[in-house]
Design a protein around this motif. Structure first.
Motif, PDB file in Angstrom:
ATOM      1  N   SER A   1      -4.549   2.259   0.496  1.00  0.00           N
ATOM      2  CA  SER A   1      -3.212   2.596   0.305  1.00  0.00           C
ATOM      3  C   SER A   1      -2.280   1.945  -1.035  1.00  0.00           C
ATOM      4  O   SER A   1      -0.994   1.851  -1.168  1.00  0.00           O
ATOM      5  CB  SER A   1      -1.722   2.172   1.081  1.00  0.00           C
TER       6      SER A   1
ATOM      7  N   GLN B   1      -0.405   4.541  -3.008  1.00  0.00           N
ATOM      8  CA  GLN B   1       0.956   4.930  -2.548  1.00  0.00           C
ATOM      9  C   GLN B   1       1.772   3.880  -2.836  1.00  0.00           C
ATOM     10  O   GLN B   1       3.288   3.851  -3.172  1.00  0.00           O
ATOM     11  CB  GLN B   1       0.475   4.272  -0.620  1.00  0.00           C
TER      12      GLN B   1
ATOM     13  N   GLU C   1       3.031   3.987  -6.580  1.00  0.00           N
ATOM     14  CA  GLU C   1       3.640   5.306  -6.519  1.00  0.00           C
ATOM     15  C   GLU C   1       5.241   4.921  -6.234  1.00  0.00           C
ATOM     16  O   GLU C   1       6.296   5.675  -6.649  1.00  0.00           O
ATOM     17  CB  GLU C   1       3.591   6.681  -5.994  1.00  0.00           C
ATOM     18  N   ALA C   2       4.815   4.283  -4.448  1.00  0.00           N
ATOM     19  CA  ALA C   2       6.805   3.984  -4.339  1.00  0.00           C
ATOM     20  C   ALA C   2       7.400   3.332  -4.982  1.00  0.00           C
ATOM     21  O   ALA C   2       8.522   2.791  -5.942  1.00  0.00           O
ATOM     22  CB  ALA C   2       6.083   3.276  -3.088  1.00  0.00           C
TER      23      ALA C   2
ATOM     24  N   GLU D   1       7.508   3.895   4.660  1.00  0.00           N
ATOM     25  CA  GLU D   1       6.349   3.671   5.351  1.00  0.00           C
ATOM     26  C   GLU D   1       5.550   3.856   3.935  1.00  0.00           C
ATOM     27  O   GLU D   1       4.915   2.502   3.883  1.00  0.00           O
ATOM     28  CB  GLU D   1       5.834   5.416   4.907  1.00  0.00           C
ATOM     29  N   GLU D   2       5.575   3.567   2.415  1.00  0.00           N
ATOM     30  CA  GLU D   2       4.349   4.057   2.017  1.00  0.00           C
ATOM     31  C   GLU D   2       4.549   1.720   1.064  1.00  0.00           C
ATOM     32  O   GLU D   2       3.614   1.400   1.444  1.00  0.00           O
ATOM     33  CB  GLU D   2       5.054   3.665   0.697  1.00  0.00           C
TER      34      GLU D   2
END
Length: 340
Positions: free
Chosen positions: A249, A252, A255-256, A287-288
């Protein structure tokens, strides 16, 4: 010590060891490393109970245990007080932040400092303009047909804009304009100042009306929020030091963090400068971000919260140290902005 307290001591020891070693913790290691005052059989029983309660878990490849989000939450909730930083740490923070030249520099320095102190990703939100008031507007003639407007707010923000007048005006007119603008805007919240400025061109004498219209439209633009300047981020490479903390993750999460909206939402919880908020793993709405923990607080002056700041890191973090650092840096930033 009753059984509940003893089990909490076992949980606390597991959290401490796992945070420092990143290795699942076995009962033998706990007995060897911590003065728990009970036999290893008791510790094994306590660990079995903690596991049943969902506070620790066994990674499938190991005999040891690691804390779960729920375990970290209990650990954080039972930190009765945040340990204060040492005098030397506080002086170092003050000296570093006191050297800041302007608001942008305060923001950059705080983010760098927080990332260094916690070894996590630091985020600082710019003072929210809607809560700022106008301290002063300076009107500086650059050429007879060009002015520079300097808008200064009580949070230390300085906004400079150029205005092309399309016509030449003299020093007297510039002086009159400065007086009118300051009497309309000084000490007003930005939204109220914007409304007051919108009415000025109609009230201006005809020879100043055109110049006033141009000046006011530029000022109104300055008074409206600039979303692109809302936050500063620092220390992102700190996340990549322990890739194992983010199984599948990490991308992710990175990116978040680039999505300012996600991060600003995380900081929105920090609306109080007296408390440090900790969101652990699945407690994060986005969620990320559910493999991370977010430690945040508000900063401000005279009882008014101007923005939020905090750190984002893996759930395996030094919560007491991180909470202390976030609180200390927020307190100094509030003091600095109050003194500007």
């Amino acid at each position: 010590m009753n059984a509940d307290q003893r089990r909490f001591e076992v949980l606390r020891a597991i959290v401490a060891d796992y945070v420092s070693t990143n290795e699942p913790v076995g009962s033998k290691a706990l007995v060897d490393r911590h003065n728990l005052g009970v036999s290893s059989a008791t510790v094994r029983n306590d660990m079995a109970t903690l596991e049943e309660e969902g506070l620790i878990a066994q990674p499938h490849t190991s005999a040891g245990r690691i804390p779960t989000d729920k375990g970290y939450r209990l650990f954080v909730d039972r930190l009765h007080e945040i340990k204060p930083l040492t005098g030397a740490e506080r002086r170092a923070i003050q000296a570093f932040l006191d050297g800041a030249l302007d608001l942008d520099d305060v923001m950059r320095r705080s983010v760098r400092l927080l990332a260094q102190l916690t070894q996590q990703v630091a985020v600082v939100q710019y003072p929210t303009l809607t809560r700022s008031t106008v301290r002063h507007v300076e009107v500086v003639p650059i050429t007879p047909a060009r002015l520079m407007l300097v808008l200064i707010t009580d949070t230390g923000r300085v906004d400079q804009r150029m205005v092309d007048l399309g016509d030449v005006i003299g020093d007297d007119e510039v002086g009159r304009m400065r007086t009118v603008l300051n009497s309309a805007m000084a000490e007003k919240r930005l939204a109220d100042a914007s409304a007051a400025v919108a009415e000025l061109p109609e009230q201006a004498p005809s020879e100043l009306r055109d110049a006033m219209t141009r000046v006011c439209s530029v000022l109104i633009e300055s008074l409206v929020e600039h979303p692109e300047e809302r936050m500063v981020l620092g220390g992102t490479p700190n996340l990549t030091r322990n890739v194992t903390d983010f199984p599948n993750s990490l991308r992710q999460v990175l990116e978040a963090l680039e999505e300012q909206v996600v991060v600003l939402k995380l900081l929105a919880a920090a609306r109080d400068s007296r408390t440090v908020t900790v969101r652990i793993g699945m407690e994060n709405e986005a969620e990320e971000m559910q493999t991370t923990s977010v430690v945040s607080t508000g900063y401000g002056s005279h009882g008014m919260v101007l923005g939020g700041m905090g750190v984002v890191g893996p759930t395996r973090m030094d919560y007491p140290g991180t909470m202390a650092a976030v609180r200390a840096v927020a307190a100094y930033v509030g003091e600095i902005l109050a003194g500007r």
